[in-house]
Motif scaffolding. Structure first.
Motif, PDB file in Angstrom:
ATOM      1  N   GLU A  30      65.282  34.161 -34.198  1.00 28.52           N
ATOM      2  CA  GLU A  30      66.492  33.464 -34.620  1.00 28.52           C
ATOM      3  C   GLU A  30      66.850  33.740 -36.076  1.00 28.52           C
ATOM      4  O   GLU A  30      68.026  33.753 -36.441  1.00 28.52           O
ATOM      5  N   ASP A  53      61.775  34.151 -30.678  1.00 32.41           N
ATOM      6  CA  ASP A  53      63.211  34.196 -30.395  1.00 32.41           C
ATOM      7  C   ASP A  53      63.998  34.982 -31.438  1.00 32.41           C
ATOM      8  O   ASP A  53      65.187  35.245 -31.260  1.00 32.41           O
ATOM      9  N   LYS A  96      68.582  37.091 -36.164  1.00 36.27           N
ATOM     10  CA  LYS A  96      69.922  37.008 -35.574  1.00 36.27           C
ATOM     11  C   LYS A  96      70.896  36.301 -36.503  1.00 36.27           C
ATOM     12  O   LYS A  96      72.054  36.721 -36.643  1.00 36.27           O
ATOM     13  N   ILE A 132      64.428  28.937 -40.316  1.00 33.41           N
ATOM     14  CA  ILE A 132      65.874  28.950 -40.107  1.00 33.41           C
ATOM     15  C   ILE A 132      66.612  28.347 -41.297  1.00 33.41           C
ATOM     16  O   ILE A 132      67.624  28.880 -41.752  1.00 33.41           O
TER      17      ILE A 132
END
Length: 219
Positions: free
Chosen positions: A165, A163, A168, A135
């Motif tokens: 992430e 997930d 996204k 991330i």
């Protein structure tokens, strides 16, 4: 006038039963028109849109109206660089990118070589153990206004990041994602290339196979 010195193809060839994302069906490419029989050769294809070298649109992971046919080509065609961060484990972190980052990378297309493309095979390692961005690495790329980011693995983040992430986060900022690149070893560190990433214009789709090339103008 500067001429083209070299064109480097960074796309994997699409073929029947090639390695793809583990939960996706394998592609099937077969002849349906045969020259000796029909007077022409033609093939049928059956595969998901995220097969081989492909582009992810925001619609892939977000409640977004931006599908692959609506992507801004100004973010997929332009100058770019290859980067080869040194990392441990399966995560490429902000610190890994920061150690090798150069100011000229800012605002351009960045292609990440991990060397994973050389492992292409139907093995557990290639399909499940590939490295990808953390991330904080994704945030680092956004802070440096990267237009698109490509990688030579099946996913922009490690497979165990269920997930999604990183997907996204990048797609929410219109940082387009290109996965399953190949031949990145043909690009030189620090050299600027003109990158062309052209996904097929499937209306309303979440992504598309793409032909990706790096053009060396001999600068």
């Amino acid at each position: 006038m500067v001429g083209i010195r070299r064109i480097i193809d960074l796309s994997v060839p699409i073929r029947t039963y090639m390695p793809v994302w583990p939960t996706n069906p394998l592609p099937d490419v077969k002849p349906v028109g045969i020259l000796s029989r029909d007077g022409y050769n033609v093939e049928s294809i059956q595969m998901v849109t995220h097969t081989g070298t492909h582009v992810d649109a925001p619609y892939h992971m977000l409640e977004s109206p931006i599908t692959v046919d609506q992507l801004d080509l100004n973010r997929l065609i332009g100058y770019g660089y290859v980067v080869r961060p040194k990392f441990n484990g399966v995560e490429i972190t902000k610190d890994d990118l920061n150690r090798m980052w150069r100011p000229e990378y800012d605002g351009n297309i960045v292609l990440i070589e991990t060397g994973w493309w050389k492992k292409r095979a139907f093995t557990k390692e290639f399909l499940y153990d590939f490295p990808g961005l953390s991330i904080d690495a994704a945030k680092f790329l956004m802070d440096h206004n990267v237009k698109a980011v490509g990688i030579d693995t099946l996913g922009i983040e490690p497979y165990n990041h269920k997930d999604f992430e990183v997907h996204k986060l990048l797609l929410s900022r219109n940082v387009y994602i290109v996965e399953d690149l190949t031949n990145l070893s043909e690009l030189e560190d620090g050299k600027r290339y003109f990158i062309v990433i052209l996904p097929i214009k499937f209306q309303g789709a979440s992504g598309s196979m793409a032909r990706v090339v790096a053009i060396d103008f001999g600068e």
